[in-house]
Design a protein around this motif. Structure first.
Motif, short mmCIF file in Angstrom:
data_model
loop_
_atom_site.label_atom_id
_atom_site.label_comp_id
_atom_site.label_asym_id
_atom_site.label_seq_id
_atom_site.Cartn_x
_atom_site.Cartn_y
_atom_site.Cartn_z
N PHE A 1 -1.09 3.91 -2.22
CA PHE A 1 -2.30 3.64 -3.02
C PHE A 1 -3.19 4.88 -3.07
CE2 PHE A 1 -6.81 2.63 -2.83
CZ PHE A 1 -6.99 1.93 -4.00
N TRP B 1 -0.88 1.24 1.66
CA TRP B 1 -2.15 1.92 1.35
C TRP B 1 -1.99 3.43 1.27
CZ3 TRP B 1 -5.66 -0.90 -0.75
CH2 TRP B 1 -5.77 -2.24 -0.41
N VAL C 1 -5.66 -5.01 5.32
CA VAL C 1 -5.54 -3.75 6.04
C VAL C 1 -4.22 -3.66 6.81
CG1 VAL C 1 -6.56 -2.32 7.85
CG2 VAL C 1 -8.02 -3.47 6.18
N TYR D 1 1.26 -3.71 1.27
CA TYR D 1 0.35 -3.11 0.30
C TYR D 1 0.51 -1.59 0.20
CZ TYR D 1 -2.01 -7.60 0.11
OH TYR D 1 -2.30 -8.92 -0.06
N PRO E 1 1.22 -1.01 -4.86
CA PRO E 1 0.10 -0.07 -4.79
C PRO E 1 -0.41 0.37 -6.15
CG PRO E 1 2.12 0.93 -3.97
CD PRO E 1 2.38 -0.52 -4.09
#
Length: 317
Positions: free
Chosen positions: A57, A54, A47, A52, A257
């Protein structure tokens, strides 16, 4: 003669029942605590790590290009699963046949296709037109009755489905053969004693019982098949993984992602297959178990009903 009197003390109050203490298992609790800490750290890393991305994503997860690739993956997997299972049943019957030719040919096919990697099969079929520009059906070493243009038949979808089906049939054959062999021999003898045709014996008596062993193993094969569809990218078919690869080359900053998007969709597909496996196994377990175990939904309803009952008893006091 003298008599002796034995005086006994009056009975005392009953002893309280001793409480039975459960066996302490500190190692189990310590292991659970370590697992929870590691899981919490992994979740926090997913998280909180900005690598990452998000937000990207969420942007790519349901984009039309991703959904189109997902539809191709589902289509290839569905066709290959049906054709692979059909071919696996035929190969299994060939391996169980008393005919030495059928048994030898089936064994050779299973041995060869299980030995060759799937990517090699796909690439060989993709370049088959260079070896056989035209395919024909006729008398061996004689005239041909029908001729087909291989370049028109060998589309990217056809190559992917045929390659996956050929490989899947070899593995499905062993799954089906093991399931048929797991049926008690008395069932075969009883069916033969009734004078039923061999085809009817297999379709109505042997195969339904063999499905209890076939279904779990073949669903595992389907899970592997869904993931194996990612290889069709190498024969120019843009499935889910192929779409992600193409987008990653176009948008280099979104590689991570996009890989997460593909991972999540594959997890969703395999989870759906696992749910289907559970209910199919439960359906075919009716003939083997006196009581079919409740489904997770039924267990949740029972637990909720018990919780409500306890709550009402506590509030009524």
């Amino acid at each position: 003669m003298t008599e002796s009197l034995v005086l006994s003390a009056p009975p005392g109050p009953p002893k309280p029942a001793e409480r039975v203490l459960p066996l302490r298992r500190p190692g189990r609790w310590a292991a659970a605590a370590v697992v929870l800490v590691l899981a919490a750290q992994a979740a926090h890393g997913l998280v909180a790590n900005p690598f990452y991305q998000w937000d990207r994503f969420a942007y790519w997860f349901a984009r039309p290009v991703i959904l189109e690739g997902l539809a191709v993956t589902l289509q290839v997997a569905a066709y290959s699963a049906v054709l692979g299972l059909a071919g696996g049943i035929l190969l299994a019957l060939g391996r169980l046949s008393a005919n030495p030719v059928l048994r030898s040919v089936s064994w050779t096919y299973v041995w060869l296709l299980r030995s060759v990697p799937l990517i090699v099969v796909l690439l060989f079929l993709y370049n088959l037109g260079a070896l056989y520009p035209a395919l024909s059906i006729g008398v061996p070493f004689g005239p041909a009755f029908f001729t087909f243009d291989e370049s028109r038949l060998a589309t990217d979808m056809a190559v992917a489905v045929v390659g996956l089906s050929l490989s899947e049939a070899a593995y499905a054959a062993e799954v089906v053969r093991a399931g048929v062999l797991s049926v008690d021999q008395g069932q075969h003898e009883a069916a033969a004693a009734l004078g039923l045709p061999r085809r009817y014996q297999f379709a109505r008596i042997v195969f339904p019982q063999a499905l209890r062993s076939i279904v779990p193993a073949y669903v595992n094969q389907l899970v592997g098949l869904v993931k194996a569809t990612s290889l069709v990218f190498y024969v120019s078919l843009l499935d889910l993984f192929g779409s992600v690869q193409s987008l990653g080359a176009t948008y280099p900053g979104d590689v991570v992602p996009l890989l997460l998007v593909a991972t999540c969709w594959y997890v969703v597909l395999t989870s759906v297959l696992s749910v289907v496996q559970y209910y199919v196994e439960r359906y075919y377990a009716r003939g083997a178990l006196r009581t079919v175990p409740p489904t997770p939904l039924q267990r949740a309803r029972t637990g909720l009903r018990d919780l409500r009952h306890r709550f009402r008893k506590e509030t009524a006091r």
